[in-house]
Design a protein around this motif. Structure first.
Motif, PDB file in Angstrom:
ATOM      1  N   LEU A   1      34.341  41.266 -66.006  1.00 54.43           N
ATOM      2  CA  LEU A   1      32.905  41.551 -65.962  1.00 54.43           C
ATOM      3  C   LEU A   1      32.144  40.811 -67.062  1.00 54.43           C
ATOM      4  O   LEU A   1      31.041  40.304 -66.815  1.00 54.43           O
TER       5      LEU A   1
ATOM      6  N   LYS B   1      31.626  37.397 -65.757  1.00 53.37           N
ATOM      7  CA  LYS B   1      30.724  37.396 -64.599  1.00 53.37           C
ATOM      8  C   LYS B   1      29.279  37.622 -65.034  1.00 53.37           C
ATOM      9  O   LYS B   1      28.362  36.961 -64.549  1.00 53.37           O
TER      10      LYS B   1
ATOM     11  N   VAL C   1      27.602  47.063 -63.121  1.00 53.20           N
ATOM     12  CA  VAL C   1      27.560  46.362 -61.828  1.00 53.20           C
ATOM     13  C   VAL C   1      26.484  46.980 -60.942  1.00 53.20           C
ATOM     14  O   VAL C   1      25.730  46.260 -60.277  1.00 53.20           O
ATOM     15  N   GLN C   2      26.373  48.303 -60.946  1.00 45.27           N
ATOM     16  CA  GLN C   2      25.319  48.958 -60.162  1.00 45.27           C
ATOM     17  C   GLN C   2      23.936  48.524 -60.652  1.00 45.27           C
ATOM     18  O   GLN C   2      23.019  48.338 -59.844  1.00 45.27           O
TER      19      GLN C   2
ATOM     20  N   VAL D   1      23.278  45.114 -59.171  1.00 43.24           N
ATOM     21  CA  VAL D   1      22.930  45.238 -57.752  1.00 43.24           C
ATOM     22  C   VAL D   1      21.480  45.690 -57.608  1.00 43.24           C
ATOM     23  O   VAL D   1      20.697  45.087 -56.862  1.00 43.24           O
TER      24      VAL D   1
ATOM     25  N   THR E   1      25.493  37.548 -53.404  1.00 42.71           N
ATOM     26  CA  THR E   1      25.945  38.181 -54.643  1.00 42.71           C
ATOM     27  C   THR E   1      25.984  39.696 -54.499  1.00 42.71           C
ATOM     28  O   THR E   1      26.945  40.349 -54.934  1.00 42.71           O
TER      29      THR E   1
ATOM     30  N   LEU F   1      29.197  42.103 -55.000  1.00 40.27           N
ATOM     31  CA  LEU F   1      29.202  43.195 -55.982  1.00 40.27           C
ATOM     32  C   LEU F   1      29.442  44.538 -55.316  1.00 40.27           C
ATOM     33  O   LEU F   1      30.158  45.390 -55.859  1.00 40.27           O
ATOM     34  N   ASN F   2      28.881  44.737 -54.128  1.00 41.01           N
ATOM     35  CA  ASN F   2      29.140  45.975 -53.399  1.00 41.01           C
ATOM     36  C   ASN F   2      30.614  46.061 -52.984  1.00 41.01           C
ATOM     37  O   ASN F   2      31.196  47.145 -53.011  1.00 41.01           O
TER      38      ASN F   2
ATOM     39  N   TYR G   1      33.049  44.815 -54.735  1.00 42.01           N
ATOM     40  CA  TYR G   1      33.709  45.173 -55.990  1.00 42.01           C
ATOM     41  C   TYR G   1      33.621  46.680 -56.222  1.00 42.01           C
ATOM     42  O   TYR G   1      34.581  47.314 -56.665  1.00 42.01           O
TER      43      TYR G   1
END
Length: 158
Positions: free
Chosen positions: A50, A53, A105-106, A109, A148, A152-153, A155
């Motif tokens: 992460l 990323k 990550v959320q 998104v 993307t 990510l979703n 992941y």
């Protein structure tokens, strides 16, 4: 006096586009700082993946900040450049002290979803104004960011 600007657009349309682009710029700037924070503060099993990323994301966001500001200048207007203006104009809120990998990550998104929504608004305005340059820029960004979000979703197990 002509109602057409230097790149052949109606001045009133160009002004509306510049205002919407400044809103987009503000959102990119707040989102950029959120992603920098995720990069710096992420913890957990996926730290290395992460951390790397998020750096990739914020580098790309910084490029887009510059491109959006340059598009505003191309239309004949001035990009906002004070952080206080970004906070006022942005739909994206500052995301402070987030370190959980999944929460970071959320946040990415959610940020991309907001950016895409704004760019779709931008796309409609630019198409109505006959501004292929802004429409093309928005379309390219949307296509890239939709992919993307999908990744990510995936992941996140969604």
């Amino acid at each position: 006096m002509t109602d057409i600007n230097s790149i052949g657009l109606q001045k009133t349309s160009a002004e509306q586009l510049a205002e919407k682009l400044n809103e987009l710029l503000a959102n990119y700037q707040i989102f950029y700082m959120n992603v920098r924070g995720y990069h710096w503060n992420v913890k957990g099993q996926d730290f290395f993946q992460l951390h790397e990323k998020f750096e990739e994301f914020y580098d790309d966001l910084l490029t887009k900040v510059d491109e959006v500001a340059e598009r505003i200048l191309t239309l004949g207007y001035t990009p906002v450049h004070a952080y206080s203006d970004y906070v006022k104009l942005s739909r994206i809120s500052e995301d402070k002290n987030v370190s959980d990998g999944a929460a970071c990550v959320q946040g990415v998104v959610k940020g991309f979803q907001t950016i895409i929504e704004l760019q779709r608004e931008m796309l409609t305005l630019s198409e109505d104004a006959g501004d292929e340059g802004t429409a093309d820029q928005a379309g390219q960004y949307i296509r890239e960011q939709e992919k993307t979000i999908w990744m990510l979703n995936a992941y996140l197990g969604r």
